[in-house]
Design a protein around this motif. Structure first.
Motif, PDB file in Angstrom:
ATOM      1  N   SER A  23      48.608 -57.111  -3.173  1.00  0.00           N
ATOM      2  CA  SER A  23      48.703 -55.836  -3.959  1.00  0.00           C
ATOM      3  C   SER A  23      47.431 -55.125  -3.081  1.00  0.00           C
ATOM      4  O   SER A  23      46.722 -55.285  -2.462  1.00  0.00           O
ATOM      5  CB  SER A  23      47.984 -56.169  -5.397  1.00  0.00           C
ATOM      6  OG  SER A  23      46.729 -56.681  -5.452  1.00  0.00           O
TER       7      SER A  23
ATOM      8  N   LYS B 148      43.869 -58.307  -5.566  1.00  0.00           N
ATOM      9  CA  LYS B 148      43.619 -59.088  -6.604  1.00  0.00           C
ATOM     10  C   LYS B 148      44.836 -59.922  -6.919  1.00  0.00           C
ATOM     11  O   LYS B 148      44.499 -61.039  -7.441  1.00  0.00           O
ATOM     12  CB  LYS B 148      43.171 -58.273  -7.877  1.00  0.00           C
ATOM     13  CG  LYS B 148      41.952 -57.485  -7.723  1.00  0.00           C
ATOM     14  CD  LYS B 148      41.656 -57.023  -9.150  1.00  0.00           C
ATOM     15  CE  LYS B 148      40.392 -55.975  -9.044  1.00  0.00           C
ATOM     16  NZ  LYS B 148      40.103 -55.157 -10.263  1.00  0.00           N
ATOM     17  N   THR B 149      45.943 -59.722  -6.356  1.00  0.00           N
ATOM     18  CA  THR B 149      47.036 -60.365  -6.657  1.00  0.00           C
ATOM     19  C   THR B 149      48.103 -60.448  -5.654  1.00  0.00           C
ATOM     20  O   THR B 149      47.890 -59.662  -4.618  1.00  0.00           O
ATOM     21  CB  THR B 149      48.141 -59.969  -7.939  1.00  0.00           C
ATOM     22  OG1 THR B 149      48.387 -58.773  -7.822  1.00  0.00           O
ATOM     23  CG2 THR B 149      47.110 -59.962  -9.317  1.00  0.00           C
TER      24      THR B 149
ATOM     25  N   ARG C 250      54.071 -63.869  -9.175  1.00  0.00           N
ATOM     26  CA  ARG C 250      52.724 -63.046  -9.061  1.00  0.00           C
ATOM     27  C   ARG C 250      51.656 -64.031  -9.455  1.00  0.00           C
ATOM     28  O   ARG C 250      51.644 -64.631 -10.331  1.00  0.00           O
ATOM     29  CB  ARG C 250      52.993 -61.818  -9.920  1.00  0.00           C
ATOM     30  CG  ARG C 250      51.593 -61.148  -9.968  1.00  0.00           C
ATOM     31  CD  ARG C 250      51.749 -59.723 -10.504  1.00  0.00           C
ATOM     32  NE  ARG C 250      52.266 -58.984  -9.498  1.00  0.00           N
ATOM     33  CZ  ARG C 250      53.492 -58.194  -9.717  1.00  0.00           C
ATOM     34  NH1 ARG C 250      53.786 -58.097 -11.256  1.00  0.00           N
ATOM     35  NH2 ARG C 250      53.954 -57.191  -9.113  1.00  0.00           N
TER      36      ARG C 250
ATOM     37  N   ASP D 246      47.693 -64.552  -9.620  1.00  0.00           N
ATOM     38  CA  ASP D 246      46.176 -63.957  -9.771  1.00  0.00           C
ATOM     39  C   ASP D 246      45.166 -64.707  -9.104  1.00  0.00           C
ATOM     40  O   ASP D 246      44.973 -66.067  -9.262  1.00  0.00           O
ATOM     41  CB  ASP D 246      45.576 -63.973 -11.236  1.00  0.00           C
ATOM     42  CG  ASP D 246      44.519 -63.271 -11.485  1.00  0.00           C
ATOM     43  OD1 ASP D 246      43.547 -63.522 -10.878  1.00  0.00           O
ATOM     44  OD2 ASP D 246      44.426 -62.291 -12.233  1.00  0.00           O
TER      45      ASP D 246
ATOM     46  N   THR E 153      46.148 -68.769 -10.768  1.00  0.00           N
ATOM     47  CA  THR E 153      47.124 -69.132 -11.493  1.00  0.00           C
ATOM     48  C   THR E 153      48.385 -68.086 -11.276  1.00  0.00           C
ATOM     49  O   THR E 153      48.149 -67.125 -10.814  1.00  0.00           O
ATOM     50  CB  THR E 153      46.603 -69.361 -12.638  1.00  0.00           C
ATOM     51  OG1 THR E 153      47.674 -69.979 -13.436  1.00  0.00           O
ATOM     52  CG2 THR E 153      46.603 -67.949 -13.476  1.00  0.00           C
TER      53      THR E 153
ATOM     54  N   VAL F  10      50.928 -66.010 -12.707  1.00  0.00           N
ATOM     55  CA  VAL F  10      50.850 -65.260 -14.053  1.00  0.00           C
ATOM     56  C   VAL F  10      52.263 -64.485 -14.448  1.00  0.00           C
ATOM     57  O   VAL F  10      52.244 -63.794 -15.456  1.00  0.00           O
ATOM     58  CB  VAL F  10      49.715 -63.991 -13.840  1.00  0.00           C
ATOM     59  CG1 VAL F  10      48.221 -64.622 -14.086  1.00  0.00           C
ATOM     60  CG2 VAL F  10      49.922 -62.902 -12.839  1.00  0.00           C
ATOM     61  N   GLY F  11      52.977 -64.556 -13.476  1.00  0.00           N
ATOM     62  CA  GLY F  11      54.257 -64.105 -13.727  1.00  0.00           C
ATOM     63  C   GLY F  11      55.279 -64.678 -12.742  1.00  0.00           C
ATOM     64  O   GLY F  11      55.354 -65.096 -11.505  1.00  0.00           O
TER      65      GLY F  11
ATOM     66  N   GLY G 170      51.543 -54.564 -13.349  1.00  0.00           N
ATOM     67  CA  GLY G 170      51.868 -55.598 -14.428  1.00  0.00           C
ATOM     68  C   GLY G 170      51.451 -56.918 -14.111  1.00  0.00           C
ATOM     69  O   GLY G 170      51.496 -57.391 -12.821  1.00  0.00           O
ATOM     70  N   LYS G 171      51.810 -57.978 -14.864  1.00  0.00           N
ATOM     71  CA  LYS G 171      51.864 -59.436 -14.508  1.00  0.00           C
ATOM     72  C   LYS G 171      53.042 -59.846 -14.063  1.00  0.00           C
ATOM     73  O   LYS G 171      53.147 -60.620 -13.068  1.00  0.00           O
ATOM     74  CB  LYS G 171      51.190 -60.205 -15.686  1.00  0.00           C
ATOM     75  CG  LYS G 171      49.810 -59.826 -16.145  1.00  0.00           C
ATOM     76  CD  LYS G 171      49.239 -60.972 -17.111  1.00  0.00           C
ATOM     77  CE  LYS G 171      47.773 -60.646 -17.291  1.00  0.00           C
ATOM     78  NZ  LYS G 171      47.303 -61.741 -18.266  1.00  0.00           N
ATOM     79  N   ALA G 172      54.253 -59.733 -14.992  1.00  0.00           N
ATOM     80  CA  ALA G 172      55.345 -60.239 -14.509  1.00  0.00           C
ATOM     81  C   ALA G 172      55.958 -59.218 -13.512  1.00  0.00           C
ATOM     82  O   ALA G 172      56.126 -58.115 -13.709  1.00  0.00           O
ATOM     83  CB  ALA G 172      56.305 -60.355 -15.638  1.00  0.00           C
TER      84      ALA G 172
END
Length: 354
Positions: free
Chosen positions: A167, A171-172, A185, A187, A192, A194-195, A232-234
């Motif tokens: 990103s 961060k991701t 996705r 983190d 972990t 996260v999506g 977003g996460k997903a």
């Protein structure tokens, strides 16, 4: 309106949008001539891992000649620049699995570093960790970026994890899983997944748009690029662009206005406008070919791609789209790297700088 006029208008729009794209661009530090002091004195070379004869061909791009070939461990997949731009690593993931360091000042290999299942290699944007993509082990192994010793691992709920990008804020990351048709996705701070989204097909290379809003994901079975929201996460699908059979590698132009897309299954390269998300040009290899992975030249005037099933390297003129050279290399050339490149640091793979 004819197709020719429409294509010209789209290209004009992309050109007019270049200054607007360049300012907020995640590629703002990768323009022509924007070299890091870390690569001062490093000669320009093209490194080609030949997966079927376990060698690396070294090409002088000034003469288009192979000037050196050396042996590495079984099935070298990619040649990857380190985060600090001081070392290149050959990722070999079969037999004696290892990362072979190369000194870019001499183009000579060093002692291989035993590494579990290194299909690919990336680096976190802050340079704290290397990320060994252990495709067969279904894991991302986070390592010391210099010694490559594993610090921790993230198991992934998919098959065939292979390519990724980060990103805009670092961060991701978004990772593609080739064999299960999933996108993940992750983190980085939380360490972990996260999506997750199942897109089907066979997702390959991943590249963030210059504005950081979406990812482009090459899909070799869907014959195009999927457009995935970076928010977003997903992961969320927001579009799809048909490009050509066997869509595989993704490379931003030096001015961050276009995305060069290799279509391995039909011997073409599609050129997508970041401004319009439309294909504006299509380059054809005369007689066909298998364009795979590679790099844009430092000045942006050339696109270098391995010919995965053709045992050659292709060189395209990015201004005309013409194929200018075919260079004979070893068997099964894959993750080609042109080095050095503009940029402050490398995020890994073959052409991913910020």
């Amino acid at each position: 309106m004819t197709a020719a006029i429409r294509g010209a208008l789209v290209l004009a729009l992309a050109t007019l949008s270049s200054s607007a794209l360049a300012q907020p661009s995640v590629y703002a530090h990768t323009g022509a001539g924007m070299f890091s002091p870390a690569v001062k004195g490093v000669p320009e070379r093209v490194y080609v891992p030949n997966g079927l004869d376990n060698t690396v061909s070294v090409i002088d791009p000034a003469t288009y000649q192979v000037i050196h070939t050396f042996q590495v461990a079984n099935e070298p997949q990619h040649v990857v620049p380190s985060h600090d731009l001081k070392t290149l690593y050959v990722a070999s993931d079969q037999g004696q699995e290892s990362l072979t360091p190369i000194d870019p000042k001499t183009s000579k290999p060093g002692k291989p570093i035993p590494t579990v299942d290194p299909y690919n290699l990336y680096f976190t944007p802050d340079g704290q960790y290397g990320i060994v993509v252990a495709e067969n082990k279904r894991a991302l192994n986070f390592t010391d970026p210099h010694t490559m010793q594993v610090q921790f691992s993230i198991k992934v709920p998919c098959r065939g994890i292979n390519h990724m990008d980060f990103s805009a804020d670092g961060k991701t990351l978004l990772a593609a899983c080739e064999f299960s048709g999933d996108l993940l996705r992750i983190d980085l701070a939380a360490r972990t997944v996260v999506g997750k989204i199942h897109v089907g097909g066979m997702p390959q290379d991943v590249k963030l748009s210059p504005d950081g809003q979406v990812y482009y994901v090459a899909d070799m079975m869907a014959n195009g690029v999927r457009v995935i929201s970076a928010a977003g996460k997903a992961p969320k699908k927001v579009g799809f662009v048909a490009t050509g059979k066997g869509t595989h590698g993704l490379y931003p132009s030096r001015d961050a206005t276009r995305l060069f897309i290799s279509n391995r299954g039909e011997g073409t390269v599609s050129v997508l406008s970041f401004a319009t998300r439309e294909v504006i040009r299509r380059w054809v290899i005369p007689g066909g070919g298998s364009p795979d992975m590679g790099s844009v030249s430092p000045d942006g005037t050339q696109l270098w791609l391995s010919g995965r099933y053709s045992d050659v390297v292709y060189v395209f003129d990015t201004r005309s789209g013409k194929l200018t050279h075919r260079i004979k290399v070893g068997k099964g050339p894959h993750g080609l790297t042109y080095f050095p490149q503009p940029g402050r640091y490398s995020l890994g793979h073959t052409d991913n700088y910020r």
